[in-house]
Design a protein around this motif. Structure first.
Motif, PDB file in Angstrom:
ATOM      1  N   ILE A 122       0.921  -1.303  -0.406  1.00  0.00           N
ATOM      2  CA  ILE A 122      -0.135  -0.298  -0.055  1.00  0.00           C
ATOM      3  C   ILE A 122       0.864   1.576   0.595  1.00  0.00           C
ATOM      4  N   ILE A 123       1.948   1.854   0.712  1.00  0.00           N
ATOM      5  CA  ILE A 123       3.025   2.552   1.345  1.00  0.00           C
ATOM      6  C   ILE A 123       3.896   2.426  -0.475  1.00  0.00           C
ATOM      7  N   ASN A 124       4.179   1.661  -0.806  1.00  0.00           N
ATOM      8  CA  ASN A 124       5.071   1.232  -2.090  1.00  0.00           C
ATOM      9  C   ASN A 124       4.314   2.313  -3.341  1.00  0.00           C
ATOM     10  N   ASN A 125       2.884   1.458  -3.628  1.00  0.00           N
ATOM     11  CA  ASN A 125       2.128   1.459  -4.955  1.00  0.00           C
ATOM     12  C   ASN A 125       1.173   1.772  -5.419  1.00  0.00           C
ATOM     13  N   LYS A 126       1.071   2.929  -6.381  1.00  0.00           N
ATOM     14  CA  LYS A 126       0.451   3.792  -6.188  1.00  0.00           C
ATOM     15  C   LYS A 126      -0.061   4.966  -6.351  1.00  0.00           C
ATOM     16  N   CYS A 127      -0.887   3.046  -5.991  1.00  0.00           N
ATOM     17  CA  CYS A 127      -2.884   2.771  -6.181  1.00  0.00           C
ATOM     18  C   CYS A 127      -2.769   2.733  -4.396  1.00  0.00           C
ATOM     19  N   GLY A 128      -2.224   2.574  -3.957  1.00  0.00           N
ATOM     20  CA  GLY A 128      -2.782   2.672  -2.198  1.00  0.00           C
ATOM     21  C   GLY A 128      -3.545   3.904  -1.960  1.00  0.00           C
ATOM     22  N   SER A 129      -3.887   3.608  -0.516  1.00  0.00           N
ATOM     23  CA  SER A 129      -4.313   4.654   0.052  1.00  0.00           C
ATOM     24  C   SER A 129      -3.911   4.602   2.147  1.00  0.00           C
ATOM     25  N   HIS A 130      -4.209   5.850   2.445  1.00  0.00           N
ATOM     26  CA  HIS A 130      -4.115   5.342   4.035  1.00  0.00           C
ATOM     27  C   HIS A 130      -5.545   4.366   4.865  1.00  0.00           C
ATOM     28  N   LEU A 131      -6.260   4.506   3.639  1.00  0.00           N
ATOM     29  CA  LEU A 131      -7.972   4.440   4.618  1.00  0.00           C
ATOM     30  C   LEU A 131      -7.697   2.731   4.326  1.00  0.00           C
ATOM     31  N   ILE A 132      -6.121   1.917   3.755  1.00  0.00           N
ATOM     32  CA  ILE A 132      -6.409   0.242   4.230  1.00  0.00           C
ATOM     33  C   ILE A 132      -5.217   0.040   4.084  1.00  0.00           C
ATOM     34  N   LEU A 133      -3.718   0.673   5.282  1.00  0.00           N
ATOM     35  CA  LEU A 133      -3.191   0.295   5.654  1.00  0.00           C
ATOM     36  C   LEU A 133      -4.163  -0.215   7.331  1.00  0.00           C
ATOM     37  N   SER A 134      -3.176  -1.160   6.949  1.00  0.00           N
ATOM     38  CA  SER A 134      -3.686  -2.208   8.653  1.00  0.00           C
ATOM     39  C   SER A 134      -4.057  -1.807   9.748  1.00  0.00           C
ATOM     40  N   ASN A 135      -2.955  -0.440  10.124  1.00  0.00           N
ATOM     41  CA  ASN A 135      -3.228   0.234  11.489  1.00  0.00           C
ATOM     42  C   ASN A 135      -4.714   1.477  11.175  1.00  0.00           C
ATOM     43  N   TRP A 136      -4.569   1.528  10.454  1.00  0.00           N
ATOM     44  CA  TRP A 136      -5.797   2.546  10.079  1.00  0.00           C
ATOM     45  C   TRP A 136      -7.187   1.366  10.543  1.00  0.00           C
ATOM     46  N   LEU A 137      -7.285   0.047   9.866  1.00  0.00           N
ATOM     47  CA  LEU A 137      -8.069  -0.071   9.940  1.00  0.00           C
ATOM     48  C   LEU A 137      -8.131  -0.935  11.499  1.00  0.00           C
ATOM     49  N   GLU A 138      -7.293  -1.673  11.711  1.00  0.00           N
ATOM     50  CA  GLU A 138      -7.043  -2.291  13.294  1.00  0.00           C
ATOM     51  C   GLU A 138      -7.979  -1.122  14.283  1.00  0.00           C
ATOM     52  N   SER A 139      -7.659   0.572  13.568  1.00  0.00           N
ATOM     53  CA  SER A 139      -8.154   1.563  14.741  1.00  0.00           C
ATOM     54  C   SER A 139      -9.970   1.276  14.705  1.00  0.00           C
ATOM     55  N   TYR A 140     -11.089   0.655  14.178  1.00  0.00           N
ATOM     56  CA  TYR A 140     -12.442   0.674  14.258  1.00  0.00           C
ATOM     57  C   TYR A 140     -12.534  -0.683  15.129  1.00  0.00           C
ATOM     58  N   LYS A 141     -11.478  -1.395  15.513  1.00  0.00           N
ATOM     59  CA  LYS A 141     -11.749  -2.241  16.550  1.00  0.00           C
ATOM     60  C   LYS A 141     -11.860  -1.549  17.911  1.00  0.00           C
ATOM     61  N   THR A 142     -11.982  -0.445  17.899  1.00  0.00           N
ATOM     62  CA  THR A 142     -12.978   0.785  19.172  1.00  0.00           C
ATOM     63  C   THR A 142     -12.957   0.953  19.372  1.00  0.00           C
ATOM     64  N   TYR A 143     -14.631   0.164  18.342  1.00  0.00           N
ATOM     65  CA  TYR A 143     -15.557   0.845  18.649  1.00  0.00           C
ATOM     66  C   TYR A 143     -16.337  -1.100  18.038  1.00  0.00           C
ATOM     67  N   GLY A 144     -16.095  -2.131  18.555  1.00  0.00           N
ATOM     68  CA  GLY A 144     -16.215  -3.385  18.071  1.00  0.00           C
ATOM     69  C   GLY A 144     -16.418  -4.188  16.905  1.00  0.00           C
ATOM     70  N   PHE A 145     -16.294  -2.939  15.742  1.00  0.00           N
ATOM     71  CA  PHE A 145     -16.093  -3.670  14.675  1.00  0.00           C
ATOM     72  C   PHE A 145     -14.419  -4.512  14.263  1.00  0.00           C
ATOM     73  N   GLU A 146     -15.031  -5.504  13.332  1.00  0.00           N
ATOM     74  CA  GLU A 146     -13.730  -6.354  12.988  1.00  0.00           C
ATOM     75  C   GLU A 146     -13.212  -5.428  11.607  1.00  0.00           C
ATOM     76  N   TYR A 147     -12.566  -6.370  11.260  1.00  0.00           N
ATOM     77  CA  TYR A 147     -11.675  -6.023   9.394  1.00  0.00           C
ATOM     78  C   TYR A 147     -10.730  -6.674   8.947  1.00  0.00           C
ATOM     79  N   GLU A 148     -10.925  -7.019   7.961  1.00  0.00           N
ATOM     80  CA  GLU A 148     -10.432  -7.585   6.735  1.00  0.00           C
ATOM     81  C   GLU A 148      -9.531  -7.361   6.349  1.00  0.00           C
ATOM     82  N   ILE A 149      -8.105  -7.802   5.614  1.00  0.00           N
ATOM     83  CA  ILE A 149      -7.452  -7.892   4.816  1.00  0.00           C
ATOM     84  C   ILE A 149      -7.613  -8.893   3.481  1.00  0.00           C
TER      85      ILE A 149
END
Length: 359
Positions: free
Chosen positions: A19-46
């Motif tokens: 995600i960092i090196n591919n020009k189509c990447g976005s911070h919205l799909i970095l693992s840390n960003w996705l993981e932050s939603y766990k504080t709401y009780g949400f889950e995530y998948e990569i």
């Protein structure tokens, strides 16, 4: 070609590097960003798409849970590396299967595509063939997770700060030059306590400006991880050791995205806002990035300020799509949402509190 769910640290780290090196990447799909939603009780998948043991695409999905409703949200993507656009349909099919497997009533995607900017390396060159999928609708109906609308792009392919400055209006150039004469010093803020204090200022600024950002309890831990891993940077503008302003940048796609800022309102104005954006552009040029995303949106004053830097808005037009997997469940949710919508901030705080209590 192999498509699979990334479960272990090895593949999650590989995904972040992609995600960092591919020009189509976005911070919205970095693992840390996705993981932050766990504080709401949400889950995530990569989900990763592999070809000859190399990552060529995939997506990050948040699985949002509100009461007994579940939603499968791709706030950016799926994405694919250049030359592999024919794999997008297979990745989308996998997303649909995963949404059903997770018992979701709804799924949405955001394809980073705009026909007018087909040659921009940070957008996919071809959308998936959505006519192959049943019951797909344009737009998004789930408003509780931020999804990208596009880029507010400052071109830096020339790699020259003076070329960038010459391209600005006389007024903008004068304001930026004035900021450099205010004897401000730029420092990276990395210490965890200083990061927390700066983020508190971001929150106060958002409250005064009547706009929403993630609060520290839900986002602070993930932000600190990104800073420690050099995925995120907080730049502070100091004068005589006093903080006059700060901005948060996150790296992905071989560019920085401007996330949030705070500057002190003082007379005389030390122009910390212009100074910090100039530092972000200088840093982008130093890293040989071909652009800087100063981000879309904001109040009229904020938009006018961003426009001083002569960005080009690249909107993902007709690129948000959704599927209603369980129509009856989703209709019930829309009825409930009418009563939830005025209380979104309160609901997010309650969700965070309940999850923290469980821990």
């Amino acid at each position: 070609m192999k498509i699979f769910y990334a479960k272990d640290k090895y593949w999650i780290d590989k995904w972040d590097q992609f995600i960092i090196n591919n020009k189509c990447g976005s911070h919205l799909i970095l693992s840390n960003w996705l993981e932050s939603y766990k504080t709401y009780g949400f889950e995530y998948e990569i989900i990763i798409c592999l070809e000859n043991e190399q990552i060529i695409g995939g997506f990050g999905a948040v699985i949002a849970k509100i009461a007994f409703f579940k939603f499968y949200i791709l706030s950016y993507g799926p994405i694919i590396s250049k030359g592999n656009e024919d794999k997008l349909n297979a990745i989308l099919e996998y997303a649909g299967q995963s949404a059903r497997k997770n018992n979701c009533c709804y799924m949405e995607v955001v394809i980073p595509y705009n026909l007018d900017f087909i040659n921009n390396q940070h957008l996919v060159e071809k959308k998936p063939d959505l006519v192959l999928f049943r019951d797909v609708f344009l737009g998004n109906k789930f408003k509780y997770i931020y999804s990208s609308n596009g880029l507010n792009w400052i071109d830096l392919t020339h790699g020259d700060l003076e070329v960038f400055l010459i391209g600005l209006s006389t007024k903008a150039r004068r304001n930026i030059r004035a900021s450099e004469r205010k004897e401000l010093i730029c420092k990276k803020i990395t210490n965890s306590e200083e990061v927390r204090q700066v983020y508190k200022l971001f929150e106060e600024n958002a409250l005064r400006g009547n706009y929403a950002i993630r609060d520290w309890k839900s986002f602070g831990e993930s932000l600190q991880k990104m800073i420690n891993q050099n995925k995120a940077i907080i730049l502070g503008a100091y004068k005589e050791n006093n903080l006059k302003g700060a901005i948060l940048l996150i790296e992905s796609g071989r560019y920085y995205s401007f996330i949030i800022k705070k500057k002190k309102k003082e007379i005389p104005d030390v122009r910390a806002g212009q100074f910090l954006q100039l530092q972000a552009i200088k840093l982008s040029i130093q890293n040989r990035f071909d652009g800087y995303n100063i981000s879309l949106g904001g109040s009229k004053g904020v938009i006018d300020f961003k426009n001083e830097f002569n960005p080009q808005s690249i909107l993902f037009e007709n690129s948000k799509y959704h599927w209603i997997i369980k129509p009856i469940h989703f209709k019930i949710f829309l009825i409930v949402e009418k009563y939830m919508n005025p209380h979104k901030k309160k609901i997010s705080k309650i969700l965070t509190f309940l999850v923290n209590r469980k821990v």
